[in-house]
Scaffold this motif. Structure first.
Motif, mmCIF file in Angstrom:
data_model
loop_
_atom_site.group_PDB
_atom_site.id
_atom_site.type_symbol
_atom_site.label_atom_id
_atom_site.label_comp_id
_atom_site.label_asym_id
_atom_site.label_seq_id
_atom_site.Cartn_x
_atom_site.Cartn_y
_atom_site.Cartn_z
ATOM 1 N N SER A 199 -3.563 8.201 9.347
ATOM 2 C CA SER A 199 -2.993 6.997 8.751
ATOM 3 C C SER A 199 -3.315 5.786 9.628
ATOM 4 O O SER A 199 -3.424 4.507 8.821
ATOM 5 N N PHE A 200 -3.370 5.600 10.980
ATOM 6 C CA PHE A 200 -4.080 4.418 11.611
ATOM 7 C C PHE A 200 -5.189 3.879 10.912
ATOM 8 O O PHE A 200 -5.482 2.762 10.553
ATOM 9 N N PHE A 201 -6.201 4.741 10.749
ATOM 10 C CA PHE A 201 -7.466 4.418 10.227
ATOM 11 C C PHE A 201 -7.508 4.119 8.732
ATOM 12 O O PHE A 201 -8.490 3.458 7.994
ATOM 13 N N PHE A 202 -6.700 4.970 7.835
ATOM 14 C CA PHE A 202 -7.141 5.009 6.501
ATOM 15 C C PHE A 202 -5.928 4.841 5.579
ATOM 16 O O PHE A 202 -6.245 4.506 4.284
ATOM 17 N N GLN A 203 -4.757 4.715 6.243
ATOM 18 C CA GLN A 203 -3.754 4.529 4.959
ATOM 19 C C GLN A 203 -3.741 2.997 4.205
ATOM 20 O O GLN A 203 -3.588 2.970 3.179
ATOM 21 N N GLY A 204 -4.152 2.129 5.059
ATOM 22 C CA GLY A 204 -4.455 0.700 4.239
ATOM 23 C C GLY A 204 -5.495 0.841 3.307
ATOM 24 O O GLY A 204 -5.322 0.359 2.366
ATOM 25 N N SER A 205 -6.406 1.544 3.550
ATOM 26 C CA SER A 205 -7.367 1.587 2.482
ATOM 27 C C SER A 205 -7.066 2.390 1.409
ATOM 28 O O SER A 205 -7.303 2.054 0.257
ATOM 29 N N MET A 206 -6.331 3.522 1.726
ATOM 30 C CA MET A 206 -5.673 4.163 0.608
ATOM 31 C C MET A 206 -4.649 3.348 -0.375
ATOM 32 O O MET A 206 -4.815 3.239 -1.450
ATOM 33 N N ILE A 207 -4.262 2.375 0.437
ATOM 34 C CA ILE A 207 -3.119 1.581 -0.347
ATOM 35 C C ILE A 207 -4.100 0.725 -1.308
ATOM 36 O O ILE A 207 -3.483 0.528 -2.369
ATOM 37 N N LYS A 208 -4.818 0.060 -0.591
ATOM 38 C CA LYS A 208 -5.687 -0.724 -1.414
ATOM 39 C C LYS A 208 -6.163 -0.001 -2.507
ATOM 40 O O LYS A 208 -6.282 -0.785 -3.755
ATOM 41 N N TRP A 209 -6.602 1.295 -2.452
ATOM 42 C CA TRP A 209 -7.432 1.754 -3.610
ATOM 43 C C TRP A 209 -6.321 1.980 -4.544
ATOM 44 O O TRP A 209 -6.730 1.799 -5.507
ATOM 45 N N PHE A 210 -5.287 2.514 -4.132
ATOM 46 C CA PHE A 210 -4.039 2.646 -5.110
ATOM 47 C C PHE A 210 -3.642 1.513 -5.904
ATOM 48 O O PHE A 210 -3.176 1.358 -7.116
ATOM 49 N N ASP A 211 -3.707 0.265 -5.176
ATOM 50 C CA ASP A 211 -3.260 -1.186 -5.942
ATOM 51 C C ASP A 211 -4.218 -1.256 -6.883
ATOM 52 O O ASP A 211 -3.965 -1.923 -7.902
ATOM 53 N N ILE A 212 -5.332 -1.064 -6.706
ATOM 54 C CA ILE A 212 -6.529 -1.199 -8.025
ATOM 55 C C ILE A 212 -6.369 -0.023 -8.978
ATOM 56 O O ILE A 212 -6.750 -0.642 -10.251
ATOM 57 N N GLY B 278 -0.242 14.513 2.313
ATOM 58 C CA GLY B 278 1.186 13.839 2.435
ATOM 59 C C GLY B 278 0.739 12.296 2.542
ATOM 60 O O GLY B 278 1.489 11.237 2.019
ATOM 61 N N ILE B 279 -0.157 11.844 3.432
ATOM 62 C CA ILE B 279 -0.606 10.512 3.585
ATOM 63 C C ILE B 279 -1.055 10.103 2.582
ATOM 64 O O ILE B 279 -0.597 8.876 2.106
ATOM 65 N N VAL B 280 -1.662 10.767 1.608
ATOM 66 C CA VAL B 280 -2.206 10.223 0.332
ATOM 67 C C VAL B 280 -1.171 9.849 -0.475
ATOM 68 O O VAL B 280 -0.909 8.877 -1.197
ATOM 69 N N PHE B 281 0.015 10.550 -0.676
ATOM 70 C CA PHE B 281 1.099 10.432 -1.596
ATOM 71 C C PHE B 281 1.953 9.262 -1.095
ATOM 72 O O PHE B 281 2.442 8.478 -1.693
ATOM 73 N N ILE B 282 2.028 9.203 0.214
ATOM 74 C CA ILE B 282 2.896 8.135 0.890
ATOM 75 C C ILE B 282 2.136 6.885 0.489
ATOM 76 O O ILE B 282 2.847 5.705 0.220
ATOM 77 N N ILE C 151 -3.603 20.460 8.297
ATOM 78 C CA ILE C 151 -4.174 19.319 8.129
ATOM 79 C C ILE C 151 -4.625 18.688 6.884
ATOM 80 O O ILE C 151 -4.183 17.550 6.512
ATOM 81 N N ILE C 152 -4.545 19.707 6.074
ATOM 82 C CA ILE C 152 -4.834 19.561 4.497
ATOM 83 C C ILE C 152 -3.483 18.866 4.111
ATOM 84 O O ILE C 152 -3.485 18.014 3.121
#
Length: 141
Positions: free
Chosen positions: A117-130, A45-49, A39-40
């Motif tokens: 990924s479904f619930f959080f990947q978009g938020s992570m992308i948004k965070w990395f954009d900033i 992996g999802i964070v890096f993607i 899980i970790i």
């Protein structure tokens, strides 16, 4: 060069690279590790993607067609909201999962990573954009 040719130009080496990393990871026998470790690693992996997606969408040189679709939804319909765009973007594969599950009475290739990924990947992308490489901006959208 046409959009179709650019997509092919991107997908071909991308697919080869994915297969190479898949082969490398299979050799590590991660499927036999403790669930918590898997899980970790899945979350990492999802964070890096998400980071990579944020960077290369902002560079906007050539995009994987799947990410280009998310980018289109994001900027043409949702005023740049990566969180909502990623969820809407995942509705197509989610629909296919539901249909095939109903037909086959079995669910395959859906796990904790898919749900995260479904619930959080978009938020992570948004965070990395900033926060990651702030000088990169979205262009030509």
């Amino acid at each position: 060069m046409s959009k179709f040719l650019l997509d092919l130009l991107f997908i071909t080496p991308f697919s080869i690279l994915v297969q190479y990393f898949t082969s490398c990871l299979e050799g590590l026998n991660l499927q036999h590790q403790l669930l918590l470790i898997r899980i970790i690693l899945d979350i990492l992996g999802i964070v890096f993607i998400s980071l990579a997606t944020s960077l290369y969408q902002r560079a906007n040189i050539v995009l994987h067609p799947n990410d280009d679709f998310m980018q289109t939804i994001r900027f043409m319909f949702l005023h740049g909201d990566a969180t909502k765009a990623q969820i809407i973007h995942f509705l197509v594969p989610l629909s296919i999962i539901v249909i095939t599950t109903v037909i086959s009475h079995a669910i395959w290739a859906v796990g904790i990573g898919t749900i995260i990924s479904f619930f959080f990947q978009g938020s992570m992308i948004k965070w990395f954009d900033i926060h990651a490489f702030k000088h990169l901006k979205h262009y030509d959208i």
